[in-house]
Write a protein that holds these residues in place. Structure first.
Motif, PDB file in Angstrom:
ATOM      1  N   LYS A  23     -22.943  73.868  13.699  1.00 48.92           N
ATOM      2  CA  LYS A  23     -21.797  73.787  14.596  1.00 48.92           C
ATOM      3  C   LYS A  23     -20.723  72.908  13.968  1.00 48.92           C
ATOM      4  N   VAL A  24     -19.514  73.451  13.846  1.00 48.93           N
ATOM      5  CA  VAL A  24     -18.409  72.696  13.266  1.00 48.93           C
ATOM      6  C   VAL A  24     -17.948  71.643  14.262  1.00 48.93           C
ATOM      7  N   LEU A  25     -17.947  70.391  13.819  1.00 49.95           N
ATOM      8  CA  LEU A  25     -17.481  69.283  14.650  1.00 49.95           C
ATOM      9  C   LEU A  25     -16.058  68.871  14.295  1.00 49.95           C
ATOM     10  N   GLY A  26     -15.651  69.140  13.076  1.00 52.38           N
ATOM     11  CA  GLY A  26     -14.303  68.778  12.668  1.00 52.38           C
ATOM     12  C   GLY A  26     -13.924  69.385  11.336  1.00 52.38           C
ATOM     13  N   VAL A  27     -12.621  69.616  11.171  1.00 47.82           N
ATOM     14  CA  VAL A  27     -12.063  70.120   9.922  1.00 47.82           C
ATOM     15  C   VAL A  27     -10.746  69.396   9.704  1.00 47.82           C
ATOM     16  N   GLU A  28     -10.538  68.909   8.494  1.00 49.37           N
ATOM     17  CA  GLU A  28      -9.244  68.307   8.191  1.00 49.37           C
ATOM     18  C   GLU A  28      -8.843  68.639   6.762  1.00 49.37           C
ATOM     19  N   LYS A  29      -7.538  68.732   6.567  1.00 50.56           N
ATOM     20  CA  LYS A  29      -6.982  68.948   5.235  1.00 50.56           C
ATOM     21  C   LYS A  29      -6.505  67.587   4.735  1.00 50.56           C
ATOM     22  N   VAL A  30      -6.949  67.202   3.536  1.00 50.20           N
ATOM     23  CA  VAL A  30      -6.588  65.903   2.981  1.00 50.20           C
ATOM     24  C   VAL A  30      -6.023  66.081   1.574  1.00 50.20           C
ATOM     25  N   TRP A  71     -17.130  68.969   8.731  1.00 53.63           N
ATOM     26  CA  TRP A  71     -18.413  68.379   9.081  1.00 53.63           C
ATOM     27  C   TRP A  71     -18.951  69.060  10.328  1.00 53.63           C
ATOM     28  N   GLY A  72     -20.270  69.042  10.400  1.00 58.34           N
ATOM     29  CA  GLY A  72     -20.902  69.721  11.513  1.00 58.34           C
ATOM     30  C   GLY A  72     -22.300  69.215  11.784  1.00 58.34           C
ATOM     31  N   ARG A  73     -22.957  69.915  12.698  1.00 62.35           N
ATOM     32  CA  ARG A  73     -24.297  69.501  13.154  1.00 62.35           C
ATOM     33  C   ARG A  73     -25.157  70.750  13.311  1.00 62.35           C
ATOM     34  N   LYS A  74     -26.414  70.618  12.951  1.00 62.06           N
ATOM     35  CA  LYS A  74     -27.361  71.691  13.202  1.00 62.06           C
ATOM     36  C   LYS A  74     -27.772  71.637  14.648  1.00 62.06           C
ATOM     37  N   VAL A 123     -33.539  72.436   5.917  1.00 63.07           N
ATOM     38  CA  VAL A 123     -34.083  71.089   5.781  1.00 63.07           C
ATOM     39  C   VAL A 123     -33.551  70.104   6.822  1.00 63.07           C
ATOM     40  N   LEU A 124     -32.404  70.418   7.439  1.00 67.04           N
ATOM     41  CA  LEU A 124     -31.857  69.507   8.449  1.00 67.04           C
ATOM     42  C   LEU A 124     -32.696  69.513   9.717  1.00 67.04           C
ATOM     43  N   LYS A 125     -32.889  68.326  10.267  1.00 63.95           N
ATOM     44  CA  LYS A 125     -33.500  68.213  11.592  1.00 63.95           C
ATOM     45  C   LYS A 125     -32.513  68.763  12.615  1.00 63.95           C
ATOM     46  N   ASP A 126     -33.014  69.171  13.777  1.00 64.81           N
ATOM     47  CA  ASP A 126     -32.107  69.533  14.858  1.00 64.81           C
ATOM     48  C   ASP A 126     -31.220  68.327  15.137  1.00 64.81           C
ATOM     49  N   GLY A 127     -29.931  68.548  15.223  1.00 65.45           N
ATOM     50  CA  GLY A 127     -28.985  67.454  15.409  1.00 65.45           C
ATOM     51  C   GLY A 127     -28.552  66.798  14.103  1.00 65.45           C
ATOM     52  N   GLY A 128     -29.140  67.237  12.973  1.00 66.41           N
ATOM     53  CA  GLY A 128     -28.773  66.679  11.671  1.00 66.41           C
ATOM     54  C   GLY A 128     -27.337  67.023  11.318  1.00 66.41           C
ATOM     55  N   LEU A 129     -26.714  66.151  10.549  1.00 63.00           N
ATOM     56  CA  LEU A 129     -25.301  66.291  10.211  1.00 63.00           C
ATOM     57  C   LEU A 129     -25.106  66.797   8.783  1.00 63.00           C
ATOM     58  N   VAL A 130     -24.024  67.546   8.586  1.00 62.59           N
ATOM     59  CA  VAL A 130     -23.652  68.035   7.262  1.00 62.59           C
ATOM     60  C   VAL A 130     -22.158  67.800   7.074  1.00 62.59           C
ATOM     61  N   TYR A 131     -21.799  67.418   5.839  1.00 60.28           N
ATOM     62  CA  TYR A 131     -20.402  67.151   5.503  1.00 60.28           C
ATOM     63  C   TYR A 131     -20.123  67.771   4.146  1.00 60.28           C
ATOM     64  N   THR A 132     -18.977  68.430   4.017  1.00 56.81           N
ATOM     65  CA  THR A 132     -18.571  68.953   2.723  1.00 56.81           C
ATOM     66  C   THR A 132     -17.079  68.758   2.523  1.00 56.81           C
TER      67      THR A 132
END
Length: 159
Positions: free
Chosen positions: A131-138, A155-158, A54-63
């Motif tokens: 594509k993973v753009l960042g990972v952090e432990k909180v 978080w990442g980007r399609k 469902v994400l557009k190209d360049g769409g962002l995802v965060y978990t």
């Protein structure tokens, strides 16, 4: 409640995350907050495939998801068991190391919760063209035990 609020530019639906009633490549972003931790591996894979669809190209995802407790001496708050023992013992019921079974006072299963390694989350993203753009432990406070624990934010980007 979110549907009752008028939030400019946002729309809300209630649907299965494994089969979203949303057109292909029509969404700018997806937020999965503690969702992947609470379902089995097969459902996690379906959910991420749907996010990618469902994400557009360049769409962002965060978990934000539970972190696997790797310290061999770390113990659970409730019953003082070693986390490594809990992971091993519950694997026979969940078929996945790192997934625990939270239980009711009578011993019956209440819910399952997967505790991720950083590598598991990165691999899950990459397998779904994210594509993973960042990972952090909180640090977060458990809503179940009240104990402070680590969570992964990724978080990442399609592409």
């Amino acid at each position: 409640q979110a549907q009752e609020k008028d939030i400019e530019g946002a729309s809300f639906i209630r649907a299965s995350a494994e089969a979203l009633p949303i057109a292909d490549q029509s969404v700018d972003g997806a937020f999965l907050l503690g969702v992947l931790s609470t379902v089995d591996k097969e459902k996690r894979e379906k959910m991420l495939k749907e996010v990618e669809r469902v994400l557009k190209d360049g769409g962002l995802v965060y978990t934000a998801e539970f972190t696997r407790i790797e310290d061999p001496e770390a113990r659970t708050v409730r019953d003082n068991k070693l986390w490594s023992d809990v992971y091993r013992d519950d694997e026979s019921e969940t078929n996945e190391y790192g997934t625990i079974v939270a239980r009711n006072p009578d011993g019956s299963p209440k819910f399952h919760a997967h505790h991720f390694t950083k590598e598991e989350l990165i691999e899950s993203f990459e397998q779904n063209n994210l594509k993973v753009l960042g990972v952090e432990k909180v640090k977060v406070k458990s809503t179940v035990s009240g104990a402070e624990r680590d969570n992964w934010n990724i978080w990442g980007r399609k592409d």
